[in-house]
Enzyme design. Structure first.
Site, PDB file in Angstrom:
ATOM      1  N   HIS A   1      -0.086  14.608 -27.261  1.00 24.47           N
ATOM      2  CA  HIS A   1       0.035  13.269 -26.675  1.00 24.47           C
ATOM      3  C   HIS A   1      -1.075  12.297 -27.059  1.00 24.47           C
ATOM      4  CE1 HIS A   1       3.278  15.057 -24.467  1.00 24.47           C
ATOM      5  NE2 HIS A   1       3.538  13.937 -23.837  1.00 24.47           N
TER       6      HIS A   1
ATOM      7  N   LYS B   1       2.813  11.593 -11.586  1.00 23.32           N
ATOM      8  CA  LYS B   1       2.164  10.497 -12.322  1.00 23.32           C
ATOM      9  C   LYS B   1       3.089   9.289 -12.348  1.00 23.32           C
ATOM     10  CE  LYS B   1      -0.835  12.848 -15.627  1.00 23.32           C
ATOM     11  NZ  LYS B   1      -1.064  13.134 -17.048  1.00 23.32           N
TER      12      LYS B   1
ATOM     13  N   HIS C   1       9.561   8.239 -27.261  1.00 22.90           N
ATOM     14  CA  HIS C   1       8.402   9.014 -26.808  1.00 22.90           C
ATOM     15  C   HIS C   1       8.410  10.405 -27.450  1.00 22.90           C
ATOM     16  CE1 HIS C   1       5.245  10.312 -24.045  1.00 22.90           C
ATOM     17  NE2 HIS C   1       5.969  11.372 -23.748  1.00 22.90           N
TER      18      HIS C   1
ATOM     19  N   ARG D   1       0.809  -1.233   0.000  1.00 23.02           N
ATOM     20  CA  ARG D   1       0.000   0.000   0.000  1.00 23.02           C
ATOM     21  C   ARG D   1       0.839   1.279   0.000  1.00 23.02           C
ATOM     22  NH1 ARG D   1      -3.523  -3.211   3.257  1.00 23.02           N
ATOM     23  NH2 ARG D   1      -5.350  -3.751   2.020  1.00 23.02           N
TER      24      ARG D   1
ATOM     25  N   HIS E   1       0.772   9.406 -28.382  1.00 19.62           N
ATOM     26  CA  HIS E   1       0.756   8.116 -27.676  1.00 19.62           C
ATOM     27  C   HIS E   1       0.281   6.995 -28.586  1.00 19.62           C
ATOM     28  CE1 HIS E   1       0.750   9.462 -23.174  1.00 19.62           C
ATOM     29  NE2 HIS E   1       1.955   9.308 -23.664  1.00 19.62           N
TER      30      HIS E   1
ATOM     31  N   ARG F   1      -4.225  21.391 -16.480  1.00 21.99           N
ATOM     32  CA  ARG F   1      -3.159  20.397 -16.703  1.00 21.99           C
ATOM     33  C   ARG F   1      -3.283  19.690 -18.061  1.00 21.99           C
ATOM     34  NH1 ARG F   1      -0.441  16.111 -12.361  1.00 21.99           N
ATOM     35  NH2 ARG F   1       0.975  15.211 -13.879  1.00 21.99           N
TER      36      ARG F   1
ATOM     37  N   LYS G   1       6.073  23.196 -15.992  1.00 22.60           N
ATOM     38  CA  LYS G   1       5.218  22.040 -15.680  1.00 22.60           C
ATOM     39  C   LYS G   1       4.736  22.132 -14.232  1.00 22.60           C
ATOM     40  CE  LYS G   1       4.425  17.168 -15.890  1.00 22.60           C
ATOM     41  NZ  LYS G   1       4.811  15.835 -16.273  1.00 22.60           N
TER      42      LYS G   1
ATOM     43  N   ASN H   1      -0.961  17.756 -22.205  1.00 18.62           N
ATOM     44  CA  ASN H   1      -1.203  16.620 -23.094  1.00 18.62           C
ATOM     45  C   ASN H   1      -1.090  17.009 -24.565  1.00 18.62           C
ATOM     46  OD1 ASN H   1      -1.733  15.126 -20.833  1.00 18.62           O
ATOM     47  ND2 ASN H   1      -3.952  15.416 -20.930  1.00 18.62           N
TER      48      ASN H   1
ATOM     49  N   GLU I   1      -5.529  17.000 -13.123  1.00 22.26           N
ATOM     50  CA  GLU I   1      -5.870  17.111 -14.538  1.00 22.26           C
ATOM     51  C   GLU I   1      -7.354  17.317 -14.798  1.00 22.26           C
ATOM     52  OE1 GLU I   1      -3.132  14.700 -16.967  1.00 22.26           O
ATOM     53  OE2 GLU I   1      -4.899  14.232 -18.155  1.00 22.26           O
TER      54      GLU I   1
ATOM     55  N   GLU J   1       9.702  17.504 -25.304  1.00 18.70           N
ATOM     56  CA  GLU J   1       8.872  17.965 -24.180  1.00 18.70           C
ATOM     57  C   GLU J   1       9.213  19.421 -23.831  1.00 18.70           C
ATOM     58  OE1 GLU J   1       6.303  16.400 -23.114  1.00 18.70           O
ATOM     59  OE2 GLU J   1       6.624  14.233 -23.069  1.00 18.70           O
TER      60      GLU J   1
HETATM   61  N1  NAD Z   1       5.231  10.602 -15.407  1.00 12.57           N
HETATM   62  C1  NAD Z   1       5.196  11.551 -16.285  1.00 12.57           C
HETATM   63  O1  NAD Z   1       4.681  12.634 -16.038  1.00 12.57           O
HETATM   64  C2  NAD Z   1       5.827  11.320 -17.617  1.00 12.57           C
HETATM   65  C3  NAD Z   1       6.041  12.412 -18.469  1.00 12.57           C
HETATM   66  C4  NAD Z   1       6.657  12.186 -19.689  1.00 12.57           C
HETATM   67  C5  NAD Z   1       7.034  10.902 -20.061  1.00 12.57           C
HETATM   68  N2  NAD Z   1       6.807   9.876 -19.216  1.00 12.57           N
HETATM   69  C6  NAD Z   1       7.191   8.509 -19.587  1.00 12.57           C
HETATM   70  O2  NAD Z   1       8.616   8.451 -19.707  1.00 12.57           O
HETATM   71  C7  NAD Z   1       8.936   7.350 -20.544  1.00 12.57           C
HETATM   72  C8  NAD Z   1      10.041   7.738 -21.481  1.00 12.57           C
HETATM   73  O3  NAD Z   1      11.160   8.111 -20.710  1.00 12.57           O
HETATM   74  P1  NAD Z   1      12.620   8.179 -21.343  1.00 12.57           P
HETATM   75  O4  NAD Z   1      12.550   8.863 -22.641  1.00 12.57           O
HETATM   76  O5  NAD Z   1      13.500   8.699 -20.292  1.00 12.57           O
HETATM   77  O6  NAD Z   1      12.915   6.643 -21.724  1.00 12.57           O
HETATM   78  P2  NAD Z   1      13.730   5.480 -21.002  1.00 12.57           P
HETATM   79  O7  NAD Z   1      13.544   5.469 -19.565  1.00 12.57           O
HETATM   80  O8  NAD Z   1      13.399   4.263 -21.773  1.00 12.57           O
HETATM   81  O9  NAD Z   1      15.253   5.869 -21.304  1.00 12.57           O
HETATM   82  C9  NAD Z   1      15.708   5.886 -22.627  1.00 12.57           C
HETATM   83  C10 NAD Z   1      17.012   5.088 -22.787  1.00 12.57           C
HETATM   84  O10 NAD Z   1      18.086   5.840 -22.227  1.00 12.57           O
HETATM   85  C11 NAD Z   1      18.842   5.017 -21.343  1.00 12.57           C
HETATM   86  N3  NAD Z   1      19.432   5.914 -20.359  1.00 12.57           N
HETATM   87  C12 NAD Z   1      18.815   6.491 -19.295  1.00 12.57           C
HETATM   88  N4  NAD Z   1      19.640   7.365 -18.707  1.00 12.57           N
HETATM   89  C13 NAD Z   1      20.808   7.310 -19.377  1.00 12.57           C
HETATM   90  C14 NAD Z   1      22.037   8.014 -19.258  1.00 12.57           C
HETATM   91  N5  NAD Z   1      22.216   8.969 -18.335  1.00 12.57           N
HETATM   92  N6  NAD Z   1      23.040   7.714 -20.120  1.00 12.57           N
HETATM   93  C15 NAD Z   1      22.849   6.768 -21.100  1.00 12.57           C
HETATM   94  N7  NAD Z   1      21.702   6.112 -21.291  1.00 12.57           N
HETATM   95  C16 NAD Z   1      20.686   6.383 -20.443  1.00 12.57           C
HETATM   96  C17 NAD Z   1      17.843   4.014 -20.814  1.00 12.57           C
HETATM   97  O11 NAD Z   1      18.495   2.870 -20.344  1.00 12.57           O
HETATM   98  C18 NAD Z   1      17.010   3.741 -22.054  1.00 12.57           C
HETATM   99  O12 NAD Z   1      17.654   2.797 -22.871  1.00 12.57           O
HETATM  100  C19 NAD Z   1       7.663   6.959 -21.263  1.00 12.57           C
HETATM  101  O13 NAD Z   1       7.216   5.740 -20.724  1.00 12.57           O
HETATM  102  C20 NAD Z   1       6.692   8.066 -20.921  1.00 12.57           C
HETATM  103  O14 NAD Z   1       5.365   7.610 -20.878  1.00 12.57           O
HETATM  104  C21 NAD Z   1       6.223  10.058 -18.016  1.00 12.57           C
END
Ligand code: NAD
Length: 323
Positions: free
Chosen positions: A234, A135, A254, A113, A238, A227, A213, A231, A223, A177
């Site tokens: 997105h 999120k 992404h 929990r 998405h 907020r 943000k 999106n 949201e 972003e």
């Molecule tokens: N929670 C939120 O508000 C929010 C907002 C935007 C995106 N997201 C989510 O984030 C995700 C995408 O995140 P991302 O683009 O960071 O992808 P990711 O976490 O897959 O990272 C991308 C790649 O970079 C590598 N990596 C990470 N840090 C590194 C570093 N310092 N040096 C070398 N390689 C590195 C990872 O191993 C991976 O292969 C999606 O799932 C998306 O839905 C969430």
């Protein structure tokens, strides 16, 4: 740089993890876990340890990539936490990109929990966007973020030192972003980004993105109204990301997917908002100068529509302009 407070928790910038050091030394937690993917455990963990000079933790490592942000990995990690006797006083430190912070946050927010967690985003995308707003979530059957929670981490640490090892394509992904933050909220910031290079994001620009943000999610944390502007791009993005994940050997990132979403949703905004044709042209030209084109066959359009209908953001209007 000044820390930012967001709904009672703090985001620290370029702080050498000082507040984390203090927290870990307080002995408040029974056990400490670091969640990383196969790349961040190899590349970022040594830097994390050298900054903190700390090794009293258990490492949980996952495979890298969006395709692993799923319930199977969660079950594996929940079971690992059980095996390592994690109790409600345990702390999880998520060290990685948005996949790790989203999934790690979800796992921590639901394990017994809810246990405390800390996010150390290591990609540009996760620093400028996933770092704020609380999120958490995972994908189900290529439907993005289908299951998740709104849960705030105890603290967030943004250290640009982690970006030095980030591949160019991932820098471009995160830059999308930042462009979005400019487009929806701050035209001078958008113009500043246009004059800069995605290869060299500055700490000041990362800070500005997080600030934008944070302003938005502080006004509307769940949201209900404002907020939704976050999106922008997105709903379509998405769906394209989900489609690409299911069909491509080397799926779109992404950021690449939502950049396509910006152009499509800006086009919709011509008829549904105050966005002008000149502004649409400017956005399209800029995005196309940076991001790859992506072709989806006509026979797949219904699949995309289905993905859009399953997107949790479907109820929002897909078009928006705050130019
Ligand atoms: N929670 C939120 O508000 C929010 C907002 C935007 C995106 N997201 C989510 O984030 C995700 C995408 O995140 P991302 O683009 O960071 O992808 P990711 O976490 O897959 O990272 C991308 C790649 O970079 C590598 N990596 C990470 N840090 C590194 C570093 N310092 N040096 C070398 N390689 C590195 C990872 O191993 C991976 O292969 C999606 O799932 C998306 O839905 C969430």
């Amino acid at each position: 740089m000044e820390p930012l407070t967001s709904a009672g928790h703090t985001l620290y910038f370029e702080s050498d993890l000082a507040a984390l050091k203090v927290l870990l030394e307080s002995n408040k937690y029974s056990k400490i876990f670091v969640l990383a993917d196969e790349h961040t455990s190899e590349i970022c963990l040594p830097l994390f340890q050298s900054i903190l000079d700390f090794s009293e933790f258990d490492l949980i490592e996952t495979s890298a990539g969006e395709e692993n942000k799923n319930i199977d990995f969660c079950i594996g990690i929940w079971k690992t936490l059980l095996d390592f006797e994690a109790d409600r006083k345990s702390l999880m430190i998520n060290l990685g990109g948005g996949v790790i912070t989203d999934m790690g946050g979800f796992i921590a927010s639901t394990y017994k929990r809810g246990i405390d967690f800390i996010n150390i985003p290591t990609t540009l995308l996760s620093q400028v966007d996933a770092s704020v707003g609380g999120k958490t979530g995972i994908d189900i059957d290529n439907v993005k973020n289908m299951v998740g929670t709104f849960t705030l981490p105890q603290m967030v640490f943004i250290e640009t030192a982690f970006l030095k090892t980030l591949p160019e394509r991932q820098l471009l992904s995160g830059f999308a972003e930042m462009i979005k933050h400019g487009l929806i909220y701050d035209k001078p910031y958008y113009e500043k980004l246009k004059a800069s290079s995605y290869l060299t994001p500055t700490a000041a620009d990362i800070y500005r993105s997080v600030e934008i943000k944070n302003e938005v999610v502080t006004i509307d944390p769940h949201e209900k109204n404002l907020r939704k502007i976050l999106n922008f791009g997105h709903t379509i993005g998405h769906a394209i990301e989900g489609y690409s994940l299911a069909n491509d050997e080397n799926p779109l990132t992404h950021g690449e997917a939502i950049a396509i979403g910006f152009v499509c949703e800006a086009a919709l905004s011509i008829n549904n908002s105050t966005l002008s044709t000149e502004e649409l042209e400017d956005i399209s030209k800029y995005i196309l100068s940076l991001y790859p084109k992506y072709r989806i066959k006509k026979e797949s359009h219904n699949t995309l529509l289905d993905l859009m209908k399953s997107d949790k953001k479907t109820k929002m209007e897909t078009s928006y302009s705050h130019f």
